[in-house]
Design a protein around this motif. Structure first.
Motif, PDB file in Angstrom:
ATOM      1  N   VAL A  42     -22.261 -10.904 -40.346  1.00 49.43           N
ATOM      2  CA  VAL A  42     -22.712 -11.842 -41.378  1.00 49.43           C
ATOM      3  C   VAL A  42     -21.589 -12.084 -42.380  1.00 49.43           C
ATOM      4  N   GLY A  43     -20.875 -11.030 -42.760  1.00 47.29           N
ATOM      5  CA  GLY A  43     -19.747 -11.180 -43.679  1.00 47.29           C
ATOM      6  C   GLY A  43     -18.640 -12.019 -43.076  1.00 47.29           C
ATOM      7  N   LEU A  44     -18.383 -11.826 -41.794  1.00 42.16           N
ATOM      8  CA  LEU A  44     -17.369 -12.614 -41.100  1.00 42.16           C
ATOM      9  C   LEU A  44     -17.743 -14.093 -41.094  1.00 42.16           C
ATOM     10  N   ILE A  45     -18.983 -14.379 -40.779  1.00 44.51           N
ATOM     11  CA  ILE A  45     -19.444 -15.779 -40.781  1.00 44.51           C
ATOM     12  C   ILE A  45     -19.332 -16.372 -42.180  1.00 44.51           C
ATOM     13  N   PHE A  46     -19.695 -15.609 -43.197  1.00 46.10           N
ATOM     14  CA  PHE A  46     -19.621 -16.107 -44.580  1.00 46.10           C
ATOM     15  C   PHE A  46     -18.184 -16.447 -44.958  1.00 46.10           C
TER      16      PHE A  46
END
Length: 111
Positions: free
Chosen positions: A4-8
């Motif tokens: 999720v952090g990577l996508i953000f």
């Protein structure tokens, strides 16, 4: 959670370069020539993406050339977009029918 952090951060890294010029373009004074140049970029990008596809529509390159010439003429006549598309498609159908009739004539002369 790492996903999720990577996508953000990937979303943020693509959004920032697109948003910053939009925020500050009103404050920057550009000449009239630069303004015209910036307004023409979408049209040139679209043309550069479409032109190679015109040449490889069919194994016969004339199909794409005839359709594009008809589309340009229809657009210059100020037809709506649907009219331009229909004129191009109809010209392709007529050309295909002409080619098919020529192949049939050649086939019957061989027999």
């Amino acid at each position: 959670m790492k996903f999720v952090g990577l996508i953000f951060f990937l979303c943020l890294s693509t959004y920032i370069p697109r948003m910053l010029p939009a925020l500050f373009m009103d404050k920057i004074q550009v000449s009239k020539k630069v303004n015209i140049f910036l307004q023409l970029i979408p049209y040139t990008a679209m043309a550069s993406l479409i032109f190679p596809a015109i040449l490889y529509v069919d194994e016969n390159v004339w199909i794409g050339i005839i359709a594009s010439v008809v589309a340009v003429i229809a657009a210059l006549k100020k037809l709506p977009v649907i009219g331009v598309v229909l004129a191009s498609v109809i010209s392709c159908v007529i050309f295909y029918m002409f080619m098919l009739s020529q192949k049939c004539k050649n086939f019957t002369t061989i027999l």
